[in-house]
Design an enzyme around this catalytic site. Structure first.
Site, PDB file in Angstrom:
ATOM      1  N   HIS A 167      -0.719 -12.127   0.203  1.00  0.00           N
ATOM      2  CA  HIS A 167      -1.610 -11.203  -0.499  1.00  0.00           C
ATOM      3  C   HIS A 167      -2.337 -11.803  -1.703  1.00  0.00           C
ATOM      4  O   HIS A 167      -3.507 -11.506  -1.940  1.00  0.00           O
ATOM      5  CB  HIS A 167      -0.826  -9.967  -0.947  1.00  0.00           C
ATOM      6  CG  HIS A 167      -1.644  -8.725  -1.024  1.00  0.00           C
ATOM      7  ND1 HIS A 167      -1.136  -7.475  -0.776  1.00  0.00           N
ATOM      8  CD2 HIS A 167      -2.937  -8.522  -1.320  1.00  0.00           C
ATOM      9  CE1 HIS A 167      -2.083  -6.567  -0.920  1.00  0.00           C
ATOM     10  NE2 HIS A 167      -3.189  -7.176  -1.257  1.00  0.00           N
ATOM     11  N   SER A 183     -12.607  -4.453  -0.611  1.00  0.00           N
ATOM     12  CA  SER A 183     -13.420  -3.584  -1.473  1.00  0.00           C
ATOM     13  C   SER A 183     -14.908  -3.801  -1.224  1.00  0.00           C
ATOM     14  O   SER A 183     -15.696  -3.996  -2.158  1.00  0.00           O
ATOM     15  CB  SER A 183     -13.094  -3.854  -2.952  1.00  0.00           C
ATOM     16  OG  SER A 183     -13.591  -2.840  -3.776  1.00  0.00           O
ATOM     17  N   PRO A 184     -15.350  -3.778   0.042  1.00  0.00           N
ATOM     18  CA  PRO A 184     -16.746  -4.092   0.361  1.00  0.00           C
ATOM     19  C   PRO A 184     -17.764  -3.134  -0.259  1.00  0.00           C
ATOM     20  O   PRO A 184     -18.909  -3.519  -0.472  1.00  0.00           O
ATOM     21  CB  PRO A 184     -16.785  -4.022   1.892  1.00  0.00           C
ATOM     22  CG  PRO A 184     -15.663  -3.098   2.248  1.00  0.00           C
ATOM     23  CD  PRO A 184     -14.595  -3.395   1.250  1.00  0.00           C
ATOM     24  N   LEU A 185     -17.329  -1.911  -0.554  1.00  0.00           N
ATOM     25  CA  LEU A 185     -18.239  -0.934  -1.149  1.00  0.00           C
ATOM     26  C   LEU A 185     -18.004  -0.755  -2.648  1.00  0.00           C
ATOM     27  O   LEU A 185     -18.532   0.169  -3.263  1.00  0.00           O
ATOM     28  CB  LEU A 185     -18.115   0.410  -0.427  1.00  0.00           C
ATOM     29  CG  LEU A 185     -18.442   0.370   1.070  1.00  0.00           C
ATOM     30  CD1 LEU A 185     -18.175   1.720   1.720  1.00  0.00           C
ATOM     31  CD2 LEU A 185     -19.891  -0.049   1.294  1.00  0.00           C
ATOM     32  N   GLY A 186     -17.190  -1.634  -3.218  1.00  0.00           N
ATOM     33  CA  GLY A 186     -16.975  -1.609  -4.656  1.00  0.00           C
ATOM     34  C   GLY A 186     -15.761  -0.849  -5.136  1.00  0.00           C
ATOM     35  O   GLY A 186     -15.475  -0.826  -6.336  1.00  0.00           O
ATOM     36  N   GLY A 187     -15.031  -0.213  -4.235  1.00  0.00           N
ATOM     37  CA  GLY A 187     -13.855   0.546  -4.653  1.00  0.00           C
ATOM     38  C   GLY A 187     -14.226   1.931  -5.155  1.00  0.00           C
ATOM     39  O   GLY A 187     -15.400   2.265  -5.363  1.00  0.00           O
ATOM     40  N   TYR A 206       0.863  -1.174   0.000  1.00  0.00           N
ATOM     41  CA  TYR A 206       0.000   0.000   0.000  1.00  0.00           C
ATOM     42  C   TYR A 206       0.906   1.232   0.000  1.00  0.00           C
ATOM     43  O   TYR A 206       1.305   1.749   1.042  1.00  0.00           O
ATOM     44  CB  TYR A 206      -0.941   0.000   1.198  1.00  0.00           C
ATOM     45  CG  TYR A 206      -2.023  -1.057   1.129  1.00  0.00           C
ATOM     46  CD1 TYR A 206      -2.213  -1.821  -0.025  1.00  0.00           C
ATOM     47  CD2 TYR A 206      -2.852  -1.314   2.216  1.00  0.00           C
ATOM     48  CE1 TYR A 206      -3.196  -2.789  -0.096  1.00  0.00           C
ATOM     49  CE2 TYR A 206      -3.842  -2.280   2.149  1.00  0.00           C
ATOM     50  CZ  TYR A 206      -4.007  -3.016   0.991  1.00  0.00           C
ATOM     51  OH  TYR A 206      -4.985  -3.979   0.935  1.00  0.00           O
TER      52      TYR A 206
END
Length: 287
Positions: A130, A210-214, A55
């Protein structure tokens, strides 16, 4: 904040975590703002912080996010003993791209670098491979993690972007407590590929990345009628509905939404109190 067990361990983690990736990528916020977001998450009871050695902006910036988190924790005036930092290794950032590197020599080196970046004072709470590199076997790639556990450098091991078959091979190599795969309204593969079902059966924690879609899709949640209507009915954001939906799918799910603003993590935490009925879940499933 509600707590959940981390896999089969005796560690408790918050039911929602903080994904720190955008705090270190290109276009990242000022360091002071990033640290303020992490501190606000801790104030709200979030004890799981998700990061990775990759990151960063590029290879010259490697481990940026881990250093940032270590600095934020060092400067926090509250109790950081309950905090679990989950990092990852196995991706590279040449010229800002994302490439896999499961070379055991590289993983051995980056584990030690992550340990130092996070302060070097106690074992890495959770280290995750990863993404499996087809150039190396699962067994060879996870050997350095097993060595690091035995050496007291890593406490727990997880995997990311793994299939059930790969997960089983990983568990034959080293004890695994968690799986981190993509899962959101646009990507529901964990519901059909067996990974979510396997995690629930084996008491492994499932972290939806990415639970909200990114960043490219998150604004489109407003355009999904089932989600938008439920948000309006319950007087919460569409983001809260999605996080609540994920948590309702299985008790093993712990979302790790990202945040670059205080308001974002404050909103995400509200999802803990959102309850969805079976009928409402079916409504989302049909959307």
């Amino acid at each position: 904040m509600k707590r959940k067990k981390l896999g089969n361990s005796n560690f408790n983690i918050s039911a929602i975590g903080l994904g720190c990736m955008p705090l270190s990528l290109s276009g990242r916020p000022p360091e002071s703002q990033a640290i303020a977001v992490i501190h606000r998450a801790l104030d709200l009871g979030v004890t799981l912080i998700d990061t990775a050695d990759s990151y960063c902006e590029d290879q010259s910036d490697k481990h940026h996010n881990e250093h940032l988190i270590a600095k934020a924790l060092q400067g926090y005036t509250g109790d950081i003993r309950p905090v679990t930092v989950a990092t990852k290794g196995g991706l590279m950032r040449p010229q800002g791209a994302w490439t896999r590197n499961g070379n055991p020599h590289h993983l051995r080196k980056t584990i030690h670098e992550s340990f130092e970046a996070l302060g070097g004072n106690h074992p890495i709470d959770l280290w995750q491979y990863h993404s499996p590199d087809p150039a190396y076997t699962i067994e060879a790639a996870l050997a350095p993690a097993k060595e690091a556990v035995e050496a007291g450098i890593i406490r727990f091991v997880g995997v990311s972007n793994f299939s059930v078959e790969q997960l089983k091979r990983a568990r034959d190599t080293v004890e695994i407590v968690s799986v981190q795969n993509q899962y959101n309204p646009w990507h529901r593969q964990p519901e059909s590929d067996g990974v979510l079902e396997y995690c629930e059966a084996e008491n492994l924690t499932f972290f939806p990345w990415s639970p909200l879609g990114g960043s490219r899709r998150v604004t489109s949640l407003q355009d999904m009628p089932a989600i938008a209507s439920l948000a309006a009915e319950k007087n919460v954001s569409v983001y809260c509905i999605v996080l609540a939906w994920l948590m309702a799918k299985s008790p093993c799910v712990v979302p790790i939404p990202a945040a670059t603003k205080l308001s974002s993590i404050e909103d995400s935490v509200k999802a803990i109190e959102v309850k969805l009925t079976d009928e409402e879940l079916q409504k989302i499933a049909a959307s």
